[in-house]
Every structure is written in C-alpha cells, then in structure tokens.
Design a protein around this motif. Structure first.
Motif, PDB file in Angstrom:
ATOM      1  N   GLY A  66      37.207 -19.791  -2.263  1.00  0.00           N
ATOM      2  CA  GLY A  66      38.283 -18.916  -2.742  1.00  0.00           C
ATOM      3  C   GLY A  66      38.115 -18.441  -4.179  1.00  0.00           C
ATOM      4  O   GLY A  66      39.001 -17.798  -4.731  1.00  0.00           O
ATOM      5  N   ALA A  67      36.952 -18.726  -4.797  1.00  0.00           N
ATOM      6  CA  ALA A  67      36.740 -18.325  -6.200  1.00  0.00           C
ATOM      7  C   ALA A  67      36.615 -16.807  -6.340  1.00  0.00           C
ATOM      8  O   ALA A  67      36.723 -16.278  -7.445  1.00  0.00           O
ATOM      9  CB  ALA A  67      35.496 -19.010  -6.749  1.00  0.00           C
ATOM     10  N   GLY A  68      36.346 -16.140  -5.229  1.00  0.00           N
ATOM     11  CA  GLY A  68      36.173 -14.685  -5.285  1.00  0.00           C
ATOM     12  C   GLY A  68      34.717 -14.277  -5.181  1.00  0.00           C
ATOM     13  O   GLY A  68      34.331 -13.181  -5.620  1.00  0.00           O
ATOM     14  N   LYS A  69      33.899 -15.123  -4.587  1.00  0.00           N
ATOM     15  CA  LYS A  69      32.456 -14.865  -4.522  1.00  0.00           C
ATOM     16  C   LYS A  69      32.117 -13.586  -3.749  1.00  0.00           C
ATOM     17  O   LYS A  69      31.390 -12.728  -4.244  1.00  0.00           O
ATOM     18  CB  LYS A  69      31.728 -16.064  -3.862  1.00  0.00           C
ATOM     19  N   SER A  70      32.682 -13.487  -2.535  1.00  0.00           N
ATOM     20  CA  SER A  70      32.325 -12.328  -1.702  1.00  0.00           C
ATOM     21  C   SER A  70      32.787 -11.028  -2.352  1.00  0.00           C
ATOM     22  O   SER A  70      32.062 -10.028  -2.350  1.00  0.00           O
ATOM     23  CB  SER A  70      32.954 -12.446  -0.320  1.00  0.00           C
ATOM     24  N   THR A  71      34.001 -11.054  -2.901  1.00  0.00           N
ATOM     25  CA  THR A  71      34.538  -9.846  -3.538  1.00  0.00           C
ATOM     26  C   THR A  71      33.661  -9.453  -4.728  1.00  0.00           C
ATOM     27  O   THR A  71      33.336  -8.278  -4.933  1.00  0.00           O
ATOM     28  CB  THR A  71      35.992 -10.105  -4.025  1.00  0.00           C
ATOM     29  N   LYS A 107      32.847 -13.227   8.738  1.00  0.00           N
ATOM     30  CA  LYS A 107      33.595 -12.412   7.793  1.00  0.00           C
ATOM     31  C   LYS A 107      33.248 -10.933   7.922  1.00  0.00           C
ATOM     32  O   LYS A 107      32.107 -10.575   8.095  1.00  0.00           O
ATOM     33  CB  LYS A 107      33.302 -12.870   6.368  1.00  0.00           C
ATOM     34  N   ARG A 109      34.008  -9.134   5.406  1.00  0.00           N
ATOM     35  CA  ARG A 109      33.938  -8.694   4.017  1.00  0.00           C
ATOM     36  C   ARG A 109      32.531  -8.194   3.710  1.00  0.00           C
ATOM     37  O   ARG A 109      31.630  -8.303   4.523  1.00  0.00           O
ATOM     38  CB  ARG A 109      34.317  -9.854   3.110  1.00  0.00           C
ATOM     39  N   LYS A 203      38.913 -13.078 -11.244  1.00  0.00           N
ATOM     40  CA  LYS A 203      40.293 -12.602 -11.006  1.00  0.00           C
ATOM     41  C   LYS A 203      41.048 -12.325 -12.310  1.00  0.00           C
ATOM     42  O   LYS A 203      42.264 -12.557 -12.390  1.00  0.00           O
ATOM     43  CB  LYS A 203      41.073 -13.607 -10.149  1.00  0.00           C
ATOM     44  N   ASP A 205      42.720 -10.247 -13.868  1.00  0.00           N
ATOM     45  CA  ASP A 205      43.557  -9.042 -13.860  1.00  0.00           C
ATOM     46  C   ASP A 205      45.000  -9.451 -13.568  1.00  0.00           C
ATOM     47  O   ASP A 205      45.269 -10.595 -13.184  1.00  0.00           O
ATOM     48  CB  ASP A 205      43.039  -8.028 -12.812  1.00  0.00           C
ATOM     49  N   SER A 242      36.900  -8.391 -10.344  1.00  0.00           N
ATOM     50  CA  SER A 242      35.990  -7.630  -9.476  1.00  0.00           C
ATOM     51  C   SER A 242      36.516  -6.229  -9.211  1.00  0.00           C
ATOM     52  O   SER A 242      35.801  -5.377  -8.700  1.00  0.00           O
ATOM     53  CB  SER A 242      35.776  -8.377  -8.150  1.00  0.00           C
TER      54      SER A 242
HETATM   55  N1  GTP Z   1      43.376 -10.308  -8.306  1.00  0.00           N
HETATM   56  C1  GTP Z   1      42.147 -10.531  -7.878  1.00  0.00           C
HETATM   57  N2  GTP Z   1      41.942 -11.123  -6.695  1.00  0.00           N
HETATM   58  C2  GTP Z   1      40.670 -11.345  -6.296  1.00  0.00           C
HETATM   59  C3  GTP Z   1      39.561 -10.955  -7.086  1.00  0.00           C
HETATM   60  N3  GTP Z   1      38.425 -11.328  -6.444  1.00  0.00           N
HETATM   61  C4  GTP Z   1      38.818 -11.900  -5.295  1.00  0.00           C
HETATM   62  N4  GTP Z   1      40.163 -11.915  -5.198  1.00  0.00           N
HETATM   63  C5  GTP Z   1      40.967 -12.455  -4.089  1.00  0.00           C
HETATM   64  O1  GTP Z   1      40.708 -13.856  -3.959  1.00  0.00           O
HETATM   65  C6  GTP Z   1      40.688 -14.238  -2.599  1.00  0.00           C
HETATM   66  C7  GTP Z   1      39.354 -14.935  -2.297  1.00  0.00           C
HETATM   67  O2  GTP Z   1      38.288 -14.014  -2.504  1.00  0.00           O
HETATM   68  P1  GTP Z   1      36.916 -14.142  -1.780  1.00  0.00           P
HETATM   69  O3  GTP Z   1      36.022 -13.093  -2.311  1.00  0.00           O
HETATM   70  O4  GTP Z   1      37.118 -14.221  -0.313  1.00  0.00           O
HETATM   71  O5  GTP Z   1      36.465 -15.580  -2.288  1.00  0.00           O
HETATM   72  P2  GTP Z   1      35.246 -16.497  -1.805  1.00  0.00           P
HETATM   73  O6  GTP Z   1      34.877 -17.316  -2.985  1.00  0.00           O
HETATM   74  O7  GTP Z   1      34.173 -15.659  -1.190  1.00  0.00           O
HETATM   75  O8  GTP Z   1      35.930 -17.379  -0.708  1.00  0.00           O
HETATM   76  P3  GTP Z   1      35.241 -18.434   0.320  1.00  0.00           P
HETATM   77  O9  GTP Z   1      34.249 -17.664   1.108  1.00  0.00           O
HETATM   78  O10 GTP Z   1      36.402 -18.925   1.120  1.00  0.00           O
HETATM   79  O11 GTP Z   1      34.625 -19.513  -0.498  1.00  0.00           O
HETATM   80  C8  GTP Z   1      40.871 -12.959  -1.795  1.00  0.00           C
HETATM   81  O12 GTP Z   1      42.209 -12.876  -1.422  1.00  0.00           O
HETATM   82  C9  GTP Z   1      40.512 -11.855  -2.774  1.00  0.00           C
HETATM   83  O13 GTP Z   1      41.213 -10.648  -2.512  1.00  0.00           O
HETATM   84  C10 GTP Z   1      39.818 -10.300  -8.344  1.00  0.00           C
HETATM   85  O14 GTP Z   1      38.919  -9.925  -9.108  1.00  0.00           O
HETATM   86  N5  GTP Z   1      41.131 -10.117  -8.685  1.00  0.00           N
END
Ligand code: GTP
Length: 338
Positions: A66-71, A107, A109, A203, A205, A242
C-alpha cells in the motif's frame, strides 16, 4: 535447437510475444524447459555477439504493502516513455513460492504502461520454478535487455527477505514509504532501508503533504547519521506525489544522478560483477542439487549410504563426507578424461 534459434531471434528483434514466451520458459519448473532455457541463452549470446545490446539500468522499487508502488511506477514509467526510453516492469515476489500469490498478476493497474508499445509489464512468476527467484528474475532481466529495453524496474513488496533479494540483483534500490502510518521510523527497525539508494516518502499531496514532509525530515536526519551507501553516495530522501509530474521528475533526476555517479566511480561495474559472482555460486549450487536429486546412479549411492545410516553403521556426517569426496573425485576423473 531450432526452437531456441527462432525464439532468440524473436527476442533480439524485439517481439513482445517472443519475449513473453522466453520468460515463461525460464520460469518453468519442467526439467525439459530448464534445458531449453539454457539452449536459449547459448543462442542469445551467439546472436547478440553480432548485434551487441547496451546494459539496461535495473532499478528495484520496494516498500510496504500500500506504499503506492504501482501508482509510482506507472507515473515514473510514463515519464521515461515520454523521454523516448523503453521500459520493462517485472514483479518479483519471493513469497509466491509459499503463498501462491502474485503481486501484479491480478491487478489491472499500470494499465497505461501495459498498453504502451515501448513498455512491457510482467506479473510475478508462478511458484516452483527451478533455479530460484534470483536466477529466474535475473534471466528475465537479461531477456528484457536483449529485447532492447533500456530500463528494467523490479517491483517487490518490502516485507522481509524480498527487498534483500531484489537489492542483490539491481543497480539501484528505491524504497517507497507512505506517510501517516503512525509508525515513525519503522522502516529502519525492519531493516528496509539498509539497501536503499534513494528513499521516497509517497502520497505527498492533499492532507498527507505535511505528514509526508515531516516523515522525510525524520528519515533525512536518520540517514545523515548512518554510514554512506558507498563512497560518493549518501542516500537522499525525497517526498513525492505520483499525481505531480514535477515530483516524479525530481525522483527521475535523482535516479539519473545515481546512475551517472555510479558509472563514473566504477561502483556500477563492481556491483554487477559481485552480483554475478553470487548468482553464479547459487545457480551452480541449485543445479548440482537438482542433478543429485535426479541422477539414478547418484541416487543409488545416496540410498546405499542411507541404509548404512539407518543400520547404525555410519554417522550422517561421515556418509555425507564420503559421498561428497566421491563426487569430487569423479568430477576430477571426468575432467582429466576430457
Ligand atoms: N493521494 C495519493 N494517493 C496515492 C498516491 N500513490 C498511490 N496512492 C493511493 O494509495 C493506494 C495504494 O497504492 P498502490 O499503488 O496500489 O500501492 P502498492 O504499494 O502498489 O500496493 P500493494 O501492491 O498492495 O503493495 C491506492 O489507493 C492509490 O490510489 C499518491 O501519490 N497520492
């Protein structure tokens, strides 16, 4: 062999279908596929000698769930593609061997990347492939490079051993940390940032902007007290949304800076050489273990020693020593016969 020649040619010509097939082959757990994958690499080396390809930059992107890796990878990837680069994203999931899970598999994504003609997105391999995670991931990266991808990103969830495995096969490790989890410098305690070449608090923002900046300051202070990663590089700490192209550009600038510094100082080549030596040792161990398990004559010898252990005639360590000596002597005999 004809299959290997065709497949290698397809990969070198940049065919995504060939690249997918080749990666599936190196991930396969079938012994026949293991041999075919070896043939493929012999052939690739032969074909690439005629048309050398430059090394890609390999970047590991890790961080807690959930750190936002994929985004982030999607945003960074888009900027790389806009700059005319070719990008491959490989998911590495050492835990899949036990959980059967797949971090990208289910996913949708990274949709924009997956659809882009200059990008290649590959979910984590299924479990049970021969040769271990490190070897098959390294093989997959080599295939992507042979196919002309100049950036290879490895996504992995930082929950234990995985980030160490990834750090061992990339040129640069980027650790993403989310703000607001209330656990302060947890990542340091969990050893997550030991291998970090760059830390990005994500994140940054909206209402998370201030907590992200505060967390980044804490990490920057902590990092200034830790040993340098290597001479000439102290791990920077950035904040990034992101959703902000300027933030993502700043991270990309830092990645480029790292690359240039590592090349200039010789650290890049040295790191790769050390990785390749480690990989070679573990690949040889894996292959020898596989041959021991599957060779009928060796199996018969092992069973004979097993019978003697059960019968109390010999201790396990003595039997193991006896067998190892025998194998080494046979290997030497085989060498002198050649
Ligand atoms: N506000 C904000 N939310 C973000 C940002 N990047 C990611 N998110 C949110 O954070 C949540 C997790 O983002 P992911 O990119 O799925 O994170 P991840 O680390 O790939 O997650 P896992 O695959 O579960 O480990 C999602 O709901 C995204 O929309 C950002 O830069 N700003």
């Amino acid at each position: 062999m004809a299959g290997a020649i065709r497949l290698a040619a397809g990969v070198v010509e940049g065919s995504r279908a060939a690249l997918s097939r080749a990666i599936t082959l190196v991930e396969s757990s079938l012994p026949d596929d293991f041999a075919r994958a070896t043939e493929l690499f012999v052939e690739l080396t032969r074909q690439q000698a005629r048309r050398p390809t430059a090394h890609a930059l390999r970047v590991g992107i890790t961080g807690p769930p959930g750190a936002g890796k994929s985004t982030f990878i999607e945003a960074l990837g888009r900027q790389l593609l806009d700059g005319g680069k070719r990008l491959a994203v490989l998911a590495v999931d050492p835990s899949s061997a036990t959980s059967g899970g797949s971090i990208l598999g289910d996913k949708t994504r990274m949709h924009a990347l997956a659809c882009h003609p200059s990008a290649f997105v590959r979910p984590s391999p299924s479990s049970g492939a021969l040769g271990g995670v490190a070897l098959r991931t390294h093989d997959a990266a080599l295939l992507c490079e042979a196919a002309g991808f100049d950036h290879v990103l490895f996504e992995t969830v930082g929950v234990g051993q995985s980030e160490v495995e990834v750090a061992n096969m990339v040129d640069m490790t980027v650790v993403l940390l989310p703000p607001g989890s209330g656990d302060g410098l947890q990542a340091i305690k969990r050893g997550l940032i030991e291998h970090a070449d760059l830390i990005v608090v994500t994140k940054a923002d909206g209402e998370l902007r201030a907590p992200a900046a505060a967390l980044a300051r804490e990490y920057a202070t902590a990092m200034s007290m830790l040993r340098r990663r290597w001479r000439g590089w102290r791990t920077p700490v950035l904040t990034c949304s992101s959703h902000s192209p300027a933030d993502v550009r700043a991270v990309l600038g830092c990645v480029r800076d790292f690359h240039a510094t590592a090349l200039r100082s010789g650290r890049f080549e040295q790191n790769r050489s050390e990785q390749e030596l480690r990989l070679l040792f573990s690949a040889v161990q894996g292959e020898l273990a596989f041959r021991l398990r599957t060779d009928a004559r060796i199996n018969a010898l092992i069973r004979e020693q097993h019978r003697r252990i059960v019968g109390g005639e010999v201790a396990p360590r003595v039997a193991a020593d006896c067998l190892s000596t025998l194998f080494v002597e046979r290997m030497r005999g085989g060498q002198s016969a050649q």
